[in-house]
Design an enzyme around this catalytic site. Structure first.
Site, PDB file in Angstrom:
ATOM      1  CG  ASN A 142      30.256  40.743  35.685  1.00 50.41           C
ATOM      2  OD1 ASN A 142      30.915  39.839  35.876  1.00 50.41           O
ATOM      3  ND2 ASN A 142      29.879  41.311  34.594  1.00 50.41           N
ATOM      4  CG  PHE A 184      34.465  33.101  32.363  1.00 44.37           C
ATOM      5  CD1 PHE A 184      33.614  33.864  31.923  1.00 44.37           C
ATOM      6  CD2 PHE A 184      35.585  32.892  31.228  1.00 44.37           C
ATOM      7  CE1 PHE A 184      33.525  34.514  30.628  1.00 44.37           C
ATOM      8  CE2 PHE A 184      35.452  33.506  30.065  1.00 44.37           C
ATOM      9  CZ  PHE A 184      34.594  34.566  29.881  1.00 44.37           C
ATOM     10  CB  SER A 237      34.530  38.247  29.647  1.00 42.14           C
ATOM     11  OG  SER A 237      34.661  38.561  31.027  1.00 42.14           O
ATOM     12  CG  ASN A 239      35.097  40.457  34.602  1.00 41.29           C
ATOM     13  OD1 ASN A 239      35.492  41.518  34.970  1.00 41.29           O
ATOM     14  ND2 ASN A 239      33.969  40.317  34.283  1.00 41.29           N
ATOM     15  CB  THR A 240      39.181  35.627  31.628  1.00 37.84           C
ATOM     16  OG1 THR A 240      37.991  34.936  32.434  1.00 37.84           O
ATOM     17  CG2 THR A 240      40.179  34.614  31.518  1.00 37.84           C
ATOM     18  CE  LYS A 282      28.075  38.781  25.109  1.00 37.85           C
ATOM     19  NZ  LYS A 282      27.242  38.067  26.311  1.00 37.85           N
ATOM     20  CG  ASN A 303      31.012  40.324  27.194  1.00 35.59           C
ATOM     21  OD1 ASN A 303      30.351  40.450  28.269  1.00 35.59           O
ATOM     22  ND2 ASN A 303      31.458  39.132  26.933  1.00 35.59           N
TER      23      ASN A 303
END
Length: 364
Positions: A116, A120, A192, A194-195, A231, A260
């Site tokens: 993915n 967010f 994450s 993805n940011t 996390k 994560n």
């Protein structure tokens, strides 16, 4: 006989993964709204003897749903109907944002894995906060009626994409101010992939002031101690994992969520072809293939911190045996997510039955 794998193959395997998630979640919420959720919960809920006390909170069981499924607290109570002892909502950011362009969620079905790059996507802390409050109220009323433990609701917060790293602390504080009053526990997500730039916040000189500010704001707006965890990514070097553990101990944090999703693709034993993996593009990989690294990080944290930190283990958890393995390796709580997509709505109930059987064997 398990029917869901056949149902998944027929109904969802060919469908865009994000659309399948949206439709599946809508179905779960519809069952709850119909009033059937409470009936369903009589079958799926954890055994009363499975309750555990962690961070001063009573969890109906050690197994819960990781952040990412219920990003906006729109179906928290409905998810607990399925037997999860806790639901971690989010990731929630200080400002609302649409997330990354679609398509952004992909399945590697041969590996029972997901890639993915959601980014967010959420409605922002101000919009999500009253939903968390409503979920807690509903769950508390149900617990009062049944005399059973109330499922726990954690809140996972992250950085808004348009906010630069220099202003990240203020962005997390904004989320904390809105959400801490309604959170059973808070998780600071700095892992994450993805940011852009987010994982830089795992560097100790950036992480220390961030965690300190969130903790101080949480105490200020609630007047109580809200358990706080961080996390981390599975891609941290071993030395960095230990350094984060030392920081958590030094700051008096309650614990660490490990781990994560991973940006790694090599050395994971993927059954999918290189072309199939490459077609998914960038993003975090989750599922069975991250099991080994997630377990290794858990063992490392437990060896380093012992019982001084609460450890929530997530990553590659599918079976009751996986959950028991994490608990035996030092986890206080265990979360799953990706297997939920493949195992179906009775997955948590199967985990609960497995934990009950294991407990009986120990007592016997």
């Amino acid at each position: 006989m398990r029917l869901y794998p056949t149902f998944f193959k027929v109904a969802f395997s060919w469908m865009d993964a994000e659309l399948a998630h949206t439709l599946g979640f809508a179905g779960i919420k519809a069952v709850h709204r119909s009033g059937l959720g409470s009936v369903l919960n009589k079958v799926t809920r954890p055994d009363p003897g499975s309750a555990v006390e962690v961070m001063g909170l009573r969890f109906p069981s050690a197994f819960g749903l990781a952040a990412g499924f219920d990003k906006g607290a729109t179906g928290t109570h409905a998810l607990t109907d399925l037997g999860f002892g806790h639901v971690e909502i989010g990731t929630v950011t200080g400002q609302p944002q649409p997330g990354n362009p679609k398509p952004r969620l992909f399945r590697l079905i041969k590996d029972r894995a997901v890639i993915n790059r959601m980014g967010f996507n959420n409605d922002g802390a101000a919009a999500v906060a009253p939903r968390v409050a409503a979920a807690l109220q509903s769950l508390s009323e149900q617990a009062l009626k049944t005399g059973l433990e109330r499922p726990i609701v954690g809140v996972n917060i992250g950085k808004t994409k348009v906010v630069d790293l220099e202003n990240a602390v203020g962005d997390y504080v904004t989320s904390t101010r809105a959400l801490a009053p309604y959170a059973d526990y808070l998780v600071v997500n700095v892992s994450s992939p993805n940011t852009p730039g987010l994982r830089q916040l795992q560097e100790l000189d950036l992480l220390r002031p961030l965690l300190t500010a969130v903790r101080e704001e949480s105490s200020a707006v609630t007047g109580r101690h809200v358990p706080l965890l961080v996390k981390i990514a599975p891609d941290l070097a071993d030395a960095d994992v230990q350094a984060v553990a030392e920081l958590a101990l030094d700051l008096g944090l309650d614990g660490i969520v490990a781990t994560n999703t991973t940006i790694a693709r090599d050395g994971l034993g993927l059954r999918s072809t290189e072309d199939e993996v490459a077609a998914c593009g960038a993003g975090g990989l989750s599922g069975r293939t991250v099991r080994r690294r997630s377990l290794d990080v858990l063992k490392m944290l437990h060896q380093h911190a012992g019982d001084r930190l609460t450890l929530i283990s997530v990553g590659g958890v599918t079976t009751p045996e996986d959950v028991i393995e994490r608990l035996d390796a030092g986890a206080d709580l265990v979360q799953g997510y990706t297997a939920f997509l493949y195992e179906g709505p009775f997955w948590a109930a199967r985990i609960n039955r497995g934990l009950k059987k294991a407990a009986r064997r120990v007592r016997g």
